[in-house]
Design an enzyme around this catalytic site. Structure first.
Site, PDB file in Angstrom:
ATOM      1  N   SER A 227       0.792  -1.233   0.000  1.00 21.00           N
ATOM      2  CA  SER A 227       0.000   0.000   0.000  1.00 21.00           C
ATOM      3  C   SER A 227       0.824   1.284   0.000  1.00 21.00           C
ATOM      4  CB  SER A 227      -0.956  -0.004   1.195  1.00 21.00           C
ATOM      5  OG  SER A 227      -0.257  -0.233   2.396  1.00 21.00           O
TER       6      SER A 227
ATOM      7  N   LYS B 237     -11.864   1.047  -1.857  1.00 19.35           N
ATOM      8  CA  LYS B 237     -10.833   1.622  -2.730  1.00 19.35           C
ATOM      9  C   LYS B 237     -11.356   1.663  -4.170  1.00 19.35           C
ATOM     10  CE  LYS B 237      -7.672   1.038   0.860  1.00 19.35           C
ATOM     11  NZ  LYS B 237      -7.226   0.029   1.827  1.00 19.35           N
TER      12      LYS B 237
ATOM     13  N   HIS C  51      -5.518  -3.107  -2.843  1.00 23.08           N
ATOM     14  CA  HIS C  51      -5.142  -2.158  -3.904  1.00 23.08           C
ATOM     15  C   HIS C  51      -5.040  -2.811  -5.280  1.00 23.08           C
ATOM     16  CE1 HIS C  51      -4.320   0.983  -0.942  1.00 23.08           C
ATOM     17  NE2 HIS C  51      -3.847   0.000  -0.198  1.00 23.08           N
TER      18      HIS C  51
HETATM   19  C1  LIG Z   1      -7.161  -0.078   3.278  1.00 25.44           C
HETATM   20  C2  LIG Z   1      -6.566  -1.400   3.562  1.00 25.44           C
HETATM   21  C3  LIG Z   1      -7.140  -2.248   4.509  1.00 25.44           C
HETATM   22  C4  LIG Z   1      -8.259  -1.809   5.407  1.00 25.44           C
HETATM   23  O1  LIG Z   1      -9.465  -1.745   4.739  1.00 25.44           O
HETATM   24  P1  LIG Z   1     -10.626  -0.823   5.349  1.00 25.44           P
HETATM   25  O2  LIG Z   1     -11.845  -1.283   4.636  1.00 25.44           O
HETATM   26  O3  LIG Z   1     -10.243   0.574   5.056  1.00 25.44           O
HETATM   27  O4  LIG Z   1     -10.672  -1.126   6.809  1.00 25.44           O
HETATM   28  C5  LIG Z   1      -6.608  -3.508   4.648  1.00 25.44           C
HETATM   29  N1  LIG Z   1      -5.537  -3.910   3.939  1.00 25.44           N
HETATM   30  C6  LIG Z   1      -4.942  -3.096   3.040  1.00 25.44           C
HETATM   31  C7  LIG Z   1      -3.753  -3.591   2.282  1.00 25.44           C
HETATM   32  C8  LIG Z   1      -5.432  -1.814   2.834  1.00 25.44           C
HETATM   33  O5  LIG Z   1      -4.822  -0.997   1.991  1.00 25.44           O
END
Ligand SMILES: *Cc1c(COP(=O)(O)O)cnc(C)c1O
Length: 360
Positions: free
Chosen positions: A150, A210, A178
Site C-alpha cells: 500500500s 478503494k 489495492h
Molecule cells: C485499506 C486497507 C485495509 C483496510 O481496509 P478498510 O476497509 O479501510 O478497513 C486492509 N488492507 C490493506 C492492504 C489496505 O490498503
C-alpha cells in the site's frame, strides 16, 4: 476536492476508478436507501443480512472465481477476523515486513507464533518456514501478504510465494485491497495479473472502499473456509452489517467494472502518462506499475514541507512518515485515478519540480 472553499486536485485518494462519485453509484445507493432504509439494523446473523448483501456475495464469488465470498464491514475487520478464526496459539503466522497494519494486528492479536520476513523475499520466507519444520513443529502455518503493497505500490511475487506455500503446506492469504479492480486485464486483481488459477491463493481478501468506491470488504475462498468464518470470525459475528444501500452500490461498481472498460483503461493510461512525465522531467521513476506511485523524500520535515507547498498551489498529496513507513523513507504517496486529466498530471509534475530542487 473543495477544502475551505479552495479547489484542490487530490492525488492521494484510493478511489482509483473514480467510482466513489460516479452518478450511477449514487443512484444505486439512493435506490438502496429507498428500498432498505439507511442502516442495516443489526449483524448479518441476526437480521442485518438482506437480499442485496446476498446478491453481492454471490456476485463477488462469481467475479473472483471462488466458490463463495463473505462480506465484512471493513477490511481491517476482515483481516482481524480471518486470523482469529484460523489460528490457534500453537500455530504460526508469517508476514511480509511491509504488510498493511491490519494484517500485522490480526496476526499479533491471534496469539499465534508471529514472524515477519523480508519484503517480498520468498527465499527469506522459505528459510523461516524450513526452520519451523526442522524444529519439528506440526502446526498450521498461515502466510499473509498484501497483493499490492500500500505504501510502495509494488506487487507481491505471487507465483513464487504460492508455490512455496503449496510445497510447505502453508495456508496463503492475499490482501488485494489495492489490486482488486485495478490489476489484470479486467480488474480481477493480482491473480489475474499473473494469470494464476484460484487455487494459488486459498484465502483471497479485498476491500470495497478503494477501487470499488464504496465501503467494506470481503473474503473469498472454499465453502469450508466461508462456513468457518461465519462460525468463528468474531468481527463478522459481532458487528452491524454494512448498510444494504452500500451493497447495492457495490453491485453497481462491479457492473461498471465489467461493462464500462474505459475506467480501468483511463487509470492505466494515467499511470503510464505520469511515469513518462516524470521521466521527461528528469525525475527517477519508481518501479511501481500500479496506481500507487510514491515519491521518496527521506526526511520527515522535508516531506511535510513539500506536501504543504503543494497544497498551497492546489494539490493534495499527503506526506507519509514513520511509523507508517520505515525510518528515513518519508514520502509523498501519489496515487492516480481514472478521473485525473492529463493536465492535472502535467501541472502536478511542473509544480513539484522546483519544490524538489528548493528543498534539497
Ligand atoms: C485499506 C486497507 C485495509 C483496510 O481496509 P478498510 O476497509 O479501510 O478497513 C486492509 N488492507 C490493506 C492492504 C489496505 O490498503
Amino acid at each position: 476536492m473543495t477544502i475551505d472553499d479552495k479547489n484542490i486536485i487530490s492525488f492521494c485518494s484510493n478511489d482509483y476508478l473514480g467510482f466513489a462519485s460516479h452518478p450511477k453509484l449514487k443512484q444505486a445507493a439512493i435506490a438502496g436507501i429507498k428500498r432498505y432504509g439507511v442502516g442495516s439494523g443489526s449483524a448479518h446473523l441476526v437480521n442485518g443480512h438482506t437480499a442485496a448483501h446476498h446478491q453481492l456475495e454471490e456476485a463477488l464469488a462469481e467475479f473472483t472465481g471462488y466458490p463463495r465470498a463473505l462480506l465484512f464491514s471493513t477490511g481491517y475487520m476482515a483481516n482481524m477476523g480471518l486470523c482469529q478464526a484460523l489460528l490457534e496459539k500453537t500455530d504460526s503466522v508469517y508476514e511480509d515486513r511491509l504488510n498493511h497494519a491490519s494484517l500485522i494486528d490480526g496476526g499479533l492479536l491471534s496469539g499465534a507464533r508471529f514472524q515477519r520476513y523480508l519484503h517480498n523475499d520468498i527465499n527469506n520466507l522459505e528459510l523461516k518456514l524450513s526452520k519451523a519444520q526442522s524444529d519439528g513443529q506440526q502446526t498450521q502455518k498461515l502466510v499473509l501478504s498484501d497483493g499490492v503493497f500500500s505504501m510502495d505500490g509494488d506487487i507481491v511475487r505471487l507465483p513464487a510465494l504460492s508455490s512455496l506455500c503449496k510445497k510447505t503446506q502453508s495456508w496463503l492469504m492475499i490482501d488485494d485491497a489495492h489490486g482488486f479492480g485495478t490489476l489484470g486485464k479486467t480488474g480481477k486483481g493480482t491473480l489475474q495479473h499473473y494469470s494464476l488459477p484460484n487455487d494459488a491463493v486459498p484465502v483471497y481478501m479485498a476491500t470495497l472502499g478503494k477501487a470499488m468506491g464504496t465501503a467494506g470488504a470481503f473474503i473469498a475462498g472454499s465453502d469450508e473456509l466461508i462456513e468457518t468464518l461465519i462460525q468463528q470470525a468474531r468481527t463478522y459475528i459481532y458487528t452491524t452489517a454494512m448498510p444494504a444501500a452500500i451493497a447495492e452500490a457495490t453491485l453497481c461498481s462491479l457492473s461498471l467494472l465489467q461493462n464500462e472498460t474505459e475506467h480501468l483503461q483511463n487509470l492505466n493510461n494515467n499511470i503510464a502518462y505520469f511515469k513518462s512525465c516524470k521521466q521527461q522531467a528528469g525525475l527517477t521513476i519508481e518501479e511501481s506499475q500500479t496506481a500507487i506511485q510514491p515519491l521518496l523524500i527521506g526526511d520527515d520535515k522535508k516531506a511535510i514541507s513539500i506536501s504543504q507547498q503543494l497544497f498551497d498551489q492546489g494539490f493534495l498529496v499527503t506526506a507519509i512518515r514513520p511509523p507508517t513507513v520505515p525510518e528515513g523513507t518519508a514520502r509523498l504517496r501519489i496515487t492516480l485515478s481514472a478521473n485525473h486529466l492529463k493536465e492535472h498530471i502535467e501541472q502536478l509534475i511542473e509544480t513539484l519540480l522546483p519544490l524538489l530542487k528548493n528543498n534539497n
